[in-house]
Design a protein around this motif. Structure first.
Motif, PDB file in Angstrom:
ATOM      1  N   GLY A  24      15.273 -43.223  15.543  1.00 15.12           N
ATOM      2  CA  GLY A  24      14.978 -42.207  16.503  1.00 15.12           C
ATOM      3  C   GLY A  24      14.002 -42.097  17.639  1.00 15.12           C
ATOM      4  O   GLY A  24      13.878 -41.227  18.374  1.00 15.12           O
ATOM      5  N   ASN A  25      13.650 -43.489  17.872  1.00 15.14           N
ATOM      6  CA  ASN A  25      12.743 -43.522  18.970  1.00 15.14           C
ATOM      7  C   ASN A  25      11.578 -42.498  18.925  1.00 15.14           C
ATOM      8  O   ASN A  25      11.308 -42.022  20.029  1.00 15.14           O
ATOM      9  N   SER A  26      11.043 -42.360  17.705  1.00 16.97           N
ATOM     10  CA  SER A  26       9.918 -41.426  17.590  1.00 16.97           C
ATOM     11  C   SER A  26       8.744 -41.924  17.267  1.00 16.97           C
ATOM     12  O   SER A  26       7.441 -41.248  17.394  1.00 16.97           O
ATOM     13  N   CYS A  27       8.677 -43.237  16.549  1.00 15.90           N
ATOM     14  CA  CYS A  27       7.365 -43.997  15.933  1.00 15.90           C
ATOM     15  C   CYS A  27       7.312 -45.240  16.057  1.00 15.90           C
ATOM     16  O   CYS A  27       6.459 -45.598  16.875  1.00 15.90           O
ATOM     17  N   ARG A  28       8.172 -46.136  15.249  1.00 14.57           N
ATOM     18  CA  ARG A  28       7.635 -47.515  15.567  1.00 14.57           C
ATOM     19  C   ARG A  28       8.115 -48.020  16.806  1.00 14.57           C
ATOM     20  O   ARG A  28       7.118 -48.766  17.446  1.00 14.57           O
ATOM     21  N   SER A  29       9.199 -47.537  17.362  1.00 11.79           N
ATOM     22  CA  SER A  29       9.527 -48.206  18.541  1.00 11.79           C
ATOM     23  C   SER A  29       8.369 -47.718  19.900  1.00 11.79           C
ATOM     24  O   SER A  29       8.249 -48.317  20.788  1.00 11.79           O
ATOM     25  N   GLN A  30       8.285 -46.593  19.756  1.00  8.19           N
ATOM     26  CA  GLN A  30       7.034 -45.842  20.417  1.00  8.19           C
ATOM     27  C   GLN A  30       5.837 -46.755  20.556  1.00  8.19           C
ATOM     28  O   GLN A  30       5.096 -47.161  21.248  1.00  8.19           O
ATOM     29  N   PRO A  79       3.978 -36.716  16.439  1.00  6.58           N
ATOM     30  CA  PRO A  79       2.409 -36.492  16.575  1.00  6.58           C
ATOM     31  C   PRO A  79       1.680 -37.463  15.795  1.00  6.58           C
ATOM     32  O   PRO A  79       0.555 -37.661  16.388  1.00  6.58           O
ATOM     33  N   ARG A  80       2.091 -37.897  14.835  1.00  5.26           N
ATOM     34  CA  ARG A  80       1.276 -38.726  13.961  1.00  5.26           C
ATOM     35  C   ARG A  80       1.154 -40.288  14.570  1.00  5.26           C
ATOM     36  O   ARG A  80       0.377 -40.792  14.440  1.00  5.26           O
ATOM     37  N   ALA A  81       2.375 -40.370  15.279  1.00  6.55           N
ATOM     38  CA  ALA A  81       2.343 -41.833  15.681  1.00  6.55           C
ATOM     39  C   ALA A  81       1.504 -41.483  17.010  1.00  6.55           C
ATOM     40  O   ALA A  81       0.605 -42.734  17.338  1.00  6.55           O
ATOM     41  N   VAL A  82       1.538 -40.745  17.663  1.00  3.51           N
ATOM     42  CA  VAL A  82       0.649 -40.447  18.893  1.00  3.51           C
ATOM     43  C   VAL A  82      -0.893 -40.585  18.344  1.00  3.51           C
ATOM     44  O   VAL A  82      -1.704 -41.259  18.946  1.00  3.51           O
ATOM     45  N   GLN A  83      -1.148 -39.812  17.264  1.00  2.00           N
ATOM     46  CA  GLN A  83      -2.728 -39.908  16.622  1.00  2.00           C
ATOM     47  C   GLN A  83      -3.026 -41.201  15.884  1.00  2.00           C
ATOM     48  O   GLN A  83      -3.935 -41.571  16.403  1.00  2.00           O
ATOM     49  N   THR A  84      -2.199 -41.829  15.408  1.00  2.00           N
ATOM     50  CA  THR A  84      -2.364 -43.011  15.099  1.00  2.00           C
ATOM     51  C   THR A  84      -2.622 -44.327  16.119  1.00  2.00           C
ATOM     52  O   THR A  84      -3.642 -44.979  15.941  1.00  2.00           O
ATOM     53  N   MET A  85      -2.042 -44.209  17.296  1.00  2.00           N
ATOM     54  CA  MET A  85      -2.143 -44.921  18.344  1.00  2.00           C
ATOM     55  C   MET A  85      -3.665 -44.807  19.007  1.00  2.00           C
ATOM     56  O   MET A  85      -4.303 -45.525  19.291  1.00  2.00           O
ATOM     57  N   ALA A  86      -3.853 -43.321  19.094  1.00  2.00           N
ATOM     58  CA  ALA A  86      -4.843 -42.671  19.592  1.00  2.00           C
ATOM     59  C   ALA A  86      -6.279 -43.529  18.899  1.00  2.00           C
ATOM     60  O   ALA A  86      -7.330 -43.932  19.284  1.00  2.00           O
ATOM     61  N   ASP A  87      -6.257 -43.461  17.504  1.00  2.00           N
ATOM     62  CA  ASP A  87      -7.001 -43.923  16.603  1.00  2.00           C
ATOM     63  C   ASP A  87      -7.710 -45.443  16.942  1.00  2.00           C
ATOM     64  O   ASP A  87      -8.701 -45.704  16.767  1.00  2.00           O
ATOM     65  N   LEU A 143      10.135 -53.025   9.546  1.00  2.00           N
ATOM     66  CA  LEU A 143       9.141 -52.280   9.210  1.00  2.00           C
ATOM     67  C   LEU A 143       9.425 -50.737   8.525  1.00  2.00           C
ATOM     68  O   LEU A 143      10.486 -49.970   8.767  1.00  2.00           O
ATOM     69  N   GLU A 144       8.639 -50.714   7.596  1.00  2.00           N
ATOM     70  CA  GLU A 144       8.901 -49.142   6.824  1.00  2.00           C
ATOM     71  C   GLU A 144       8.546 -48.121   7.670  1.00  2.00           C
ATOM     72  O   GLU A 144       7.689 -48.204   8.468  1.00  2.00           O
ATOM     73  N   ASP A 145       9.399 -47.294   7.477  1.00  2.00           N
ATOM     74  CA  ASP A 145       9.303 -45.997   8.315  1.00  2.00           C
ATOM     75  C   ASP A 145       8.218 -44.938   7.960  1.00  2.00           C
ATOM     76  O   ASP A 145       8.120 -44.439   6.989  1.00  2.00           O
ATOM     77  N   PRO A 146       6.935 -44.890   8.654  1.00  2.00           N
ATOM     78  CA  PRO A 146       5.826 -43.917   7.972  1.00  2.00           C
ATOM     79  C   PRO A 146       6.115 -42.738   7.883  1.00  2.00           C
ATOM     80  O   PRO A 146       5.816 -41.810   7.484  1.00  2.00           O
ATOM     81  N   ALA A 147       7.172 -42.053   8.885  1.00  2.00           N
ATOM     82  CA  ALA A 147       7.548 -40.869   9.076  1.00  2.00           C
ATOM     83  C   ALA A 147       8.233 -40.277   7.663  1.00  2.00           C
ATOM     84  O   ALA A 147       8.435 -39.230   7.205  1.00  2.00           O
ATOM     85  N   LYS A 148       8.603 -41.349   6.978  1.00  2.00           N
ATOM     86  CA  LYS A 148       9.356 -40.825   5.755  1.00  2.00           C
ATOM     87  C   LYS A 148       8.677 -40.861   4.589  1.00  2.00           C
ATOM     88  O   LYS A 148       8.816 -40.665   3.359  1.00  2.00           O
TER      89      LYS A 148
END
Length: 136
Positions: free
Chosen positions: A14-20, A47-55, A104-109
Motif C-alpha cells: 500500500g506504500n503507506s508504511c514500510r516502503s515509506q 501516521p504511525r509510520a510518520v511518528q515512528t520515523m520522527a522518533d 518485513l512484518e507489516d506493523p500496521a496489522k
C-alpha cells in the motif's frame, strides 16, 4: 569522471508504511541516489509510520503514497520489495535490474495496546534502517 546515479525503487502493498520508511532512510543515507517508493495500491501515508520515523529524527510527513510507475520501475537499477505481496505481484522486470526482497512484518496489522503497536513499528523501522544503511 562522473559516477552514474543509482536509481532505487522500494515497493510494498500500500506504500503507506514500510516502503515509506525505507524511502526516508535511503534519502538520508544515500542522498546521491534517485529514490522513490510505491505500492500495488495507494493506502495513504500511515501516521504511525510518520511518528515512528520522527522518533528517530527523520521527517517523512512530506512523502506521498503512490502507485507503481512502470517507467520508473523499468529504468531502475535496484528494486526492493518489502512484503511478500509486492514480491509476488511486482511486474516481471528485465534481468539487468537487480531485485532484492526484505520480508518485513507489516506493523500496521499489529493489534494490541498502543505501546505494543508502537514497539512493532519501531522494530520494523530499526530493521529497515539497518538494511538501508548496508545498501551499496
Amino acid at each position: 569522471m562522473t559516477i552514474p546515479k543509482l536509481q532505487v525503487y522500494f515497493l510494498c502493498t500500500g506504500n503507506s508504511c514500510r516502503s515509506q520508511m525505507a524511502e526516508g532512510y535511503a534519502r538520508k543515507y544515500h542522498p546521491e541516489w534517485d529514490i522513490q517508493s510505491a505500492g500495488l495500491e495507494k493506502h495513504g501515508l500511515n501516521p504511525r509510520a510518520v511518528q515512528t520515523m520522527a522518533d528517530d529524527g527523520l521527517d517523512i510527513s512530506h512523502q506521498v503514497s503512490t502507485l507503481i510507475d512502470d517507467d520508473y520501475l523499468f529504468s531502475s537499477d535496484l528494486i526492493i520489495t518489502l512484503c511478500g505481496d509486492a514480491n509476488d505481484k511486482c511486474p516481471v522486470t528485465p534481468s539487468n535490474i537487480k531485485r532484492v526482497h526484505w520480508d518485513l512484518e507489516d506493523p500496521a496489522k499489529i493489534t494490541g495496546t498502543e505501546e505494543e503497536i508502537a514497539q512493532a513499528f519501531a522494530k520494523t523501522r530499526d530493521l529497515i534502517k539497518i538494511y538501508v544503511q548496508n545498501l551499496e
